[in-house]
Design a protein around this motif. Structure first.
Motif, PDB file in Angstrom:
ATOM      1  N   GLN A   1       0.771   4.954   7.636  1.00 28.96           N
ATOM      2  CA  GLN A   1       0.917   4.535   8.647  1.00 28.96           C
ATOM      3  C   GLN A   1       2.217   2.992   8.419  1.00 28.96           C
ATOM      4  O   GLN A   1       2.438   2.892   9.962  1.00 28.96           O
ATOM      5  CB  GLN A   1      -0.367   3.104   8.196  1.00 28.96           C
ATOM      6  N   CYS A   2       2.499   3.093   7.912  1.00 26.56           N
ATOM      7  CA  CYS A   2       4.202   2.496   7.940  1.00 26.56           C
ATOM      8  C   CYS A   2       5.418   3.707   8.470  1.00 26.56           C
ATOM      9  O   CYS A   2       6.523   2.823   9.091  1.00 26.56           O
ATOM     10  CB  CYS A   2       4.112   2.197   5.999  1.00 26.56           C
ATOM     11  N   LEU A   3       5.125   4.436   8.614  1.00 23.35           N
ATOM     12  CA  LEU A   3       6.041   5.114   8.930  1.00 23.35           C
ATOM     13  C   LEU A   3       6.425   5.315  10.339  1.00 23.35           C
ATOM     14  O   LEU A   3       7.620   5.548  10.685  1.00 23.35           O
ATOM     15  CB  LEU A   3       5.713   7.067   8.974  1.00 23.35           C
ATOM     16  N   THR A   4       5.278   3.938  11.025  1.00 23.71           N
ATOM     17  CA  THR A   4       5.553   4.483  12.437  1.00 23.71           C
ATOM     18  C   THR A   4       5.230   3.385  12.609  1.00 23.71           C
ATOM     19  O   THR A   4       5.938   2.474  13.944  1.00 23.71           O
ATOM     20  CB  THR A   4       3.979   4.893  13.672  1.00 23.71           C
ATOM     21  N   ALA A   5       5.862   2.177  11.716  1.00 23.22           N
ATOM     22  CA  ALA A   5       5.676   0.206  11.597  1.00 23.22           C
ATOM     23  C   ALA A   5       7.800   0.405  12.208  1.00 23.22           C
ATOM     24  O   ALA A   5       8.351   1.026  11.469  1.00 23.22           O
ATOM     25  CB  ALA A   5       5.527   0.208  10.389  1.00 23.22           C
ATOM     26  N   SER A   6       7.906  -0.995  12.625  1.00 22.97           N
ATOM     27  CA  SER A   6       9.008  -0.761  12.546  1.00 22.97           C
ATOM     28  C   SER A   6       9.191  -2.251  11.672  1.00 22.97           C
ATOM     29  O   SER A   6       8.757  -3.595  11.675  1.00 22.97           O
ATOM     30  CB  SER A   6       9.336  -1.531  14.709  1.00 22.97           C
ATOM     31  N   GLY A   7      10.583  -2.096  11.134  1.00 16.69           N
ATOM     32  CA  GLY A   7      10.555  -2.402   9.852  1.00 16.69           C
ATOM     33  C   GLY A   7       9.833  -3.229   8.920  1.00 16.69           C
ATOM     34  O   GLY A   7       9.137  -2.310   8.494  1.00 16.69           O
ATOM     35  N   VAL A   8       9.974  -4.170   8.194  1.00 14.61           N
ATOM     36  CA  VAL A   8       9.436  -4.576   7.616  1.00 14.61           C
ATOM     37  C   VAL A   8       7.723  -4.880   7.368  1.00 14.61           C
ATOM     38  O   VAL A   8       7.269  -5.609   8.253  1.00 14.61           O
ATOM     39  CB  VAL A   8       9.406  -6.169   6.410  1.00 14.61           C
ATOM     40  N   GLN A   9       6.827  -4.379   6.714  1.00 11.46           N
ATOM     41  CA  GLN A   9       5.039  -4.789   6.620  1.00 11.46           C
ATOM     42  C   GLN A   9       4.847  -4.870   5.895  1.00 11.46           C
ATOM     43  O   GLN A   9       4.983  -4.572   4.140  1.00 11.46           O
ATOM     44  CB  GLN A   9       4.790  -2.836   6.793  1.00 11.46           C
ATOM     45  N   ILE A  10       3.380  -5.817   5.474  1.00 14.09           N
ATOM     46  CA  ILE A  10       2.963  -6.679   4.087  1.00 14.09           C
ATOM     47  C   ILE A  10       2.075  -6.596   4.776  1.00 14.09           C
ATOM     48  O   ILE A  10       1.092  -7.403   5.257  1.00 14.09           O
ATOM     49  CB  ILE A  10       3.814  -8.381   4.208  1.00 14.09           C
ATOM     50  N   PHE A  11       1.458  -5.861   3.060  1.00 12.87           N
ATOM     51  CA  PHE A  11      -0.564  -5.890   3.182  1.00 12.87           C
ATOM     52  C   PHE A  11      -0.024  -6.384   1.912  1.00 12.87           C
ATOM     53  O   PHE A  11      -0.038  -6.737   1.353  1.00 12.87           O
ATOM     54  CB  PHE A  11      -0.748  -4.006   2.793  1.00 12.87           C
ATOM     55  N   ILE A  12      -1.429  -7.448   2.420  1.00  8.35           N
ATOM     56  CA  ILE A  12      -1.803  -9.010   1.979  1.00  8.35           C
ATOM     57  C   ILE A  12      -3.262  -8.443   0.982  1.00  8.35           C
ATOM     58  O   ILE A  12      -3.564  -8.750   1.745  1.00  8.35           O
ATOM     59  CB  ILE A  12      -1.497 -10.383   1.476  1.00  8.35           C
TER      60      ILE A  12
END
Length: 349
Positions: A274-285
């Motif tokens: 899922q993070c491969l297509t994200a832009s920049g930092v992703q945060i899962f809390i």
């Protein structure tokens, strides 16, 4: 987050979370009163805390009069109140020095980065293997052999042919194998083997739910044929044992389930995809990851690119009580430097 806090409530929430990040203890009104810029009465602070609790941003442990941030509180803090702390020149120089182009193989560089993330965060560091050279399934054929064995013939990419002998434990007729190959080719041709390998187990489960024996047999054959394909194309983890030192993760049952997830990798790989297509930092809390075993954890990730193309993801796994202001820049800068190092290193070889 739709709820917008007034400046006083936002500042008190920020102070509470920053203090809780330091020692993990509930924070009382008196502590907040001493730290607040403007003098406020304990009654005023208690009222604000009650409002924050009603909004779901803080909670009161049964054993304490103080309060702790909730998942929603951390999310508001990260999205609205956080002031990231840039890495120091020494830290940037250290990371860049470890990733000098041509000084290490790609595999060594990934090991280095996961170790750096772990040491600099005191948590678990993780890096997925680059997906530059994706192997695509074009066609599969099966031939029956004696003794319950099947020869799988895979055509991948353009014209590369791979043969594998599968011990399936029972004999198949030529007609059966042809039907199963047709199902696989119609359903999965054109898929890269990495994503295909991860979905076949789900196909098996769904086929069993639908009592679809033919699809189940086809998925079982395909899973056996692809077992071991791109086996190294997953991720490198370092510092998992660091998680043992956090009080909130000290429950033996929780730790066992968490280490099972880290070891089996499948769930985390789906999350990293899922993070491969994200832009920049992703945060899962906490529960934002969608995986119950990670409810007490946070995952901070960033994609890294090679020659302008996203190739993988790296990140830090730790408790929800992590120093986000430091971890976010650490993950972001390391992703940038890893991409630069891998790109230049590949060009030099």
């Amino acid at each position: 987050m739709s709820e917008k806090l007034d400046p006083r409530a936002a500042e008190l929430l920020k102070l509470l979370i920053e203090r809780h990040l330091q020692d993990g203890q509930p924070v009382g009104s008196r502590t907040l009163a001493r730290a607040f810029k403007v003098e406020l009465s304990p009654a005023t602070i208690r009222n604000v805390m009650a409002d924050l609790e009603d909004l779901g941003f803080v909670a009161s442990p049964h054993t304490s009069a103080g309060r702790v941030p909730t998942q929603a509180g951390y999310r508001y803090f990260v999205d609205t109140l956080l002031a990231p702390e840039p890495l120091s020149a020494a830290e940037l120089e250290r990371i860049a020095g470890e990733l000098l182009p041509g000084s290490k193989s790609s595999a060594d560089m990934l090991q280095t980065v996961s170790g750096l993330l772990s040491r600099l965060s005191s948590m678990a560091g993780v890096v997925t293997v680059p997906r530059r050279n994706v192997t695509v399934l074009r066609r599969i054929e099966f031939l029956n052999l004696s003794g319950g064995r099947v020869l799988a013939i895979l055509v991948v990419n353009q014209r590369e042919v791979q043969n594998r002998v599968l011990d399936m434990g029972r004999d198949y007729s030529a007609q059966e194998l042809e039907r199963y190959a047709n199902i696989i080719n119609e359903t999965f041709a054109g898929r890269d083997l990495l994503s295909l390998r991860r979905t076949l187990a789900d196909e098996l489960v769904e086929a069993q739910k639908r009592i679809n024996q033919m699809l189940g047999e086809a998925a079982a054959l395909a899973e056996a044929a692809l077992k071991g394909q791109d086996a190294d194309d997953d991720y490198v983890l370092a510092g998992g044992t660091n998680l043992l030192g956090f009080q909130e993760l000290s429950d033996v049952g929780r730790l066992r389930r968490l280490f099972d997830v880290l070891d089996q990798k499948r769930d985390l790989l789906d999350l990293f995809d899922q993070c491969l297509t994200a832009s920049g930092v992703q945060i899962f809390i906490g529960g934002e990851s969608g995986y119950q075993v990670l409810d007490g954890c946070s995952l901070v990730t960033a994609p890294y690119a090679i020659d302008g193309q996203v190739a993988g993801v790296l990140g830090v796994i730790g408790p929800t009580r992590m120093a986000y202001q430091r971890i976010i820049p650490l993950v972001s800068e390391t992703a940038r430097l890893l991409g630069n190092g891998l790109g230049s290193g590949l060009e030099s070889r």
